[in-house]
Scaffold this motif. Structure first.
Motif, short mmCIF file in Angstrom:
data_model
loop_
_atom_site.label_atom_id
_atom_site.label_comp_id
_atom_site.label_asym_id
_atom_site.label_seq_id
_atom_site.Cartn_x
_atom_site.Cartn_y
_atom_site.Cartn_z
N SER A 31 0.83 -1.19 0.00
CA SER A 31 0.00 0.00 0.00
C SER A 31 0.87 1.26 0.00
N LYS A 32 2.00 1.21 0.73
CA LYS A 32 2.93 2.35 0.73
C LYS A 32 3.51 2.54 -0.67
N ARG A 33 3.86 1.43 -1.31
CA ARG A 33 4.43 1.54 -2.64
C ARG A 33 3.40 2.13 -3.61
N ALA A 34 2.15 1.69 -3.46
CA ALA A 34 1.11 2.22 -4.35
C ALA A 34 0.90 3.72 -4.10
N GLU A 35 0.93 4.10 -2.84
CA GLU A 35 0.78 5.53 -2.49
C GLU A 35 1.91 6.34 -3.12
N PHE A 36 3.13 5.81 -2.97
CA PHE A 36 4.28 6.53 -3.49
C PHE A 36 4.23 6.59 -5.01
N ALA A 37 3.88 5.45 -5.64
CA ALA A 37 3.83 5.42 -7.10
C ALA A 37 2.80 6.43 -7.63
N ALA A 38 1.68 6.55 -6.90
CA ALA A 38 0.66 7.51 -7.33
C ALA A 38 1.22 8.93 -7.28
N MET A 39 1.96 9.22 -6.19
CA MET A 39 2.55 10.55 -6.06
C MET A 39 3.59 10.76 -7.17
N ALA A 40 4.40 9.73 -7.41
CA ALA A 40 5.46 9.85 -8.42
C ALA A 40 4.86 10.10 -9.80
N ARG A 41 3.79 9.37 -10.12
CA ARG A 41 3.17 9.55 -11.44
C ARG A 41 2.57 10.94 -11.58
N ARG A 62 4.49 17.20 3.16
CA ARG A 62 4.23 18.55 2.65
C ARG A 62 5.08 18.82 1.40
N HIS A 63 4.56 19.57 0.49
CA HIS A 63 5.27 20.04 -0.71
C HIS A 63 6.03 18.92 -1.44
N PRO A 64 5.30 17.91 -1.91
CA PRO A 64 5.99 16.80 -2.59
C PRO A 64 6.80 17.25 -3.81
N ALA A 65 6.29 18.26 -4.54
CA ALA A 65 7.01 18.69 -5.75
C ALA A 65 8.39 19.24 -5.38
N ALA A 66 8.43 20.07 -4.34
CA ALA A 66 9.71 20.66 -3.93
C ALA A 66 10.64 19.57 -3.39
N TRP A 67 10.07 18.65 -2.64
CA TRP A 67 10.87 17.55 -2.06
C TRP A 67 11.48 16.70 -3.18
N LEU A 68 10.66 16.33 -4.15
CA LEU A 68 11.17 15.51 -5.25
C LEU A 68 12.18 16.28 -6.10
N THR A 69 11.97 17.58 -6.25
CA THR A 69 12.92 18.39 -7.03
C THR A 69 14.28 18.45 -6.35
N ARG A 70 14.27 18.54 -5.01
CA ARG A 70 15.55 18.56 -4.28
C ARG A 70 16.30 17.25 -4.48
N ILE A 71 15.55 16.14 -4.40
CA ILE A 71 16.19 14.82 -4.58
C ILE A 71 16.71 14.68 -6.01
#
Lengths: 198, 91
Positions: A17-27, A71-80
């Protein structure tokens, strides 16, 4: 009857379920990440895709470790993504023996070629990929300045986050941005495209 | 207030104003700095033009975070490979 973790079907287990949550955010953010990566990497689409995938794997590791506060997934992913790009550049430098100055000079030669009547293969590819004046002005910047503009001006990360992502002082972020913006204005003027700024 | 004459095609603002104009354009200036910078730009053609162009350019850069409108995607093979790497992370 209380269900234990082992009683749950695999598809409902917490990790899946965590992987599905993360994959949804990633997509949800993959196109923004790919756009940013393309701008970081120049015309190298394959490298951009590799970096985005590496970033998503790193992000998933952090997500499972509870290092994402939601919070702020876009900014977090951009930093990574930025970290993965810088890591890839360091690896490349180690393999090729090139230092940043040499790479910057190569970039400069390529940029100069945009005003040439006979573009080389790299120049032609860059022209096709970044046809808009703003994109071309952005790509004319040395990498260190381009990253600042991408993070601060395009992705609108606060200066403190840009400084943290690039591991430089905030004052350096400001001075790089000032130099980069002036350079972009100059490139836009030299392309006779100042009217795009009206 | 120190002003420079407009020198035609020059893009450069008065040297002592560059930082304040940058902060004003990107919204990080304090209120006092912004008032001073805008007052200067209103009287100095070079700085006025610089501020207008810089503000317009920053607006365009912000719009680039969602452009080009046609989304780029990883293909399904790449997603399958990612799922496998996610599974490795889970150990």
């Amino acid at each position: 009857m209380t269900l234990t973790r082992e009683d749950l079907p695999i598809s409902q287990s917490p990790i899946v379920s965590k992987r599905a949550e993360f994959a949804a955010m990633a997509r949800q953010h993959e196109d923004a990440l790919l756009r940013t990566a393309r701008r970081m990497c120049g015309a190298d689409k394959d490298l951009a895709q590799d970096i985005v995938q590496d970033a998503l794997v790193s992000a998933y590791r952090a997500y499972l470790d509870g290092r994402f506060d939601g919070r702020h997934p876009a900014a977090w992913l951009t930093r990574i993504l930025t970290n993965c790009f810088l890591y890839a550049k360091r690896q490349n430098r180690t393999e090729t023996g090139l230092d940043e100055e040499v790479i910057a000079n190569m970039q400069g030669s390529m940029d100069h070629g945009w005003n040439s009547n006979i573009p080389g293969p790299d120049t032609k590819l860059m022209r096709e990929t970044f046809s808009e004046p703003m994109e071309r002005a952005l790509m004319s910047l040395p990498e260190s300045q381009r990253l600042c503009v991408l993070l601060a001006d395009v992705e609108e990360l606060p200066y403190a986050e840009v400084a943290a992502a690039l591991d430089i002082p905030i004052g350096t972020v400001r001075s790089r941005l000032a130099r980069a913006r002036m350079q972009m204005l100059t490139v836009i003027r030299d392309m006779n495209q100042l009217e795009v700024l009206v | 207030m120190k002003l420079h004459k407009d020198s035609g095609d020059s893009l450069e603002p008065c040297p002592h104003m560059e930082s304040m104009l940058n902060q004003t354009a990107d919204g990080t200036a304090s209120k006092l700095v912004e008032i001073y910078a805008r007052a200067h730009a209103a009287r100095c053609p070079r700085c006025g033009t610089f501020l207008a162009r810089l503000t317009a350019m920053l607006g365009k850069l912000r719009r680039m975070s969602t452009e080009p409108a046609e989304p780029e995607k990883l293909d399904e093979k790449q997603w399958e490979s990612l799922e496998a790497r996610f599974a490795e992370v889970e150990g």
